[in-house]
Write an enzyme that holds these catalytic residues in place. Structure first.
Site: not given
Ligand code: KIV
Length: 279
Positions: A47-48, A86, A116, A118, A189
């Protein structure tokens, strides 16, 4: 020859064999292809996306539809790597059932092989619910960008005598909870390297660090940091392996100059020029 496809069990075996795991974020098909060719083990559709592609200040506005769309593109470009989608903010926090539905969309519509999310102890039931329907889950603890408002910014977590009391123990408990809930890997992280080393030694699942030092079982970088595509500022934990941003500006400026000067296109890029000449 087609490379041998990496699977979720392979990732676990890499920790057991002492082989480091490489993960990079990817958001589209051409970069997925290139990263796969380079031998990257896991392509994370992170989600970056919100910050490095969409130009947002935080990851919070990124939607599940957007991650599904980008995961689909990445999945088309991958041959060997594992594609990890994500779960964005708001797509899994409300209930384990909501999380299961979102994870199913990432796999079914996006082509992700794992998801993934959080959070640690508070997300244990959610991880269990997703893993229970055989969707492999990667946890993410320490600095969790979706909690930016609680953390008061993107700051290192788990420092001794850190920002909030008991921070170090909280990160440790979170890591344990993620493994106990059934995740097959864990992103750490921005935590101190000794804490990352302690977690990595204790857990049986692989840890993949970003800003967590060299003792993790693997590393992850955001593509735009790795390639030097973001602004000149790079987070301390990242390393720029190229300066593609500068190269893009150089190439595009050369193009602009040639268009303005009538130097592009030449006959080589035109159709029928040779025939016209011969006639
Ligand atoms: O969203 C992302 O790119 C991430 C990484 C920084 C691990 O969660």
């Amino acid at each position: 020859m087609e490379p041998k496809k990496l699977t979720v069990p392979d990732i676990g075996r890499m920790k057991a064999a002492g082989e480091r795991i490489s993960m990079v974020t990817a958001y589209d098909c051409p970069f997925a292809r290139l990263l796969d060719e380079a031998g990257v083990d896991i392509l994370l559709v992170g989600d970056s996306l919100g910050m490095v592609v969409q130009g947002l200040e935080t990851t919070l506005p990124v939607t599940l539809d957007e991650i599904v769309y980008h995961t689909r593109m990445v999945a088309r470009g991958r041959r060997r790597a594992l594609v990890l989608g994500d779960l964005p903010f708001g797509s899994y926090q409300a209930s384990p059932m909501r999380a299961v539905e979102s994870a199913i969309r990432l796999v079914k519509e996006g082509g992700a092989e794992a998801v993934k999310l959080e959070g640690g102890t508070t997300m244990a039931r959610t991880i269990e619910a997703i893993a229970a329907i055989d969707i492999p889950v990667v946890g993410h603890v320490g600095l969790t960008p979706q909690s930016v408002h609680r953390m008061g910014g993107h700051r290192v977590q788990g420092r001794r005598g850190g920002h909030a009391p008991g921070e170090r123990d909280r990160v440790l408990d979170d890591a344990r909870a993620v493994q106990a809930a059934g995740a097959f890997a864990l992103v750490l992280e921005c935590i101190p390297l000794d804490l990352a080393a302690e977690i990595t030694a204790e857990l049986t699942i692989p840890t993949i660090g970003i800003g967590a030092g060299a003792h993790c079982d693997g590393q992850v970088l955001v593509l735009h940091d790795l390639l030097g595509l973001s602004s000149d500022w790079t987070p301390r934990f990242a390393k720029r392996y190229a300066e593609l941003g500068r190269e893009v500006v150089r190439a595009a400026s050369a193009y602009v100059e040639e268009v303005k000067g009538g130097l592009f296109p030449t006959e080589a890029q035109a159709f029928g020029a040779r025939a016209a000449k011969a006639g």
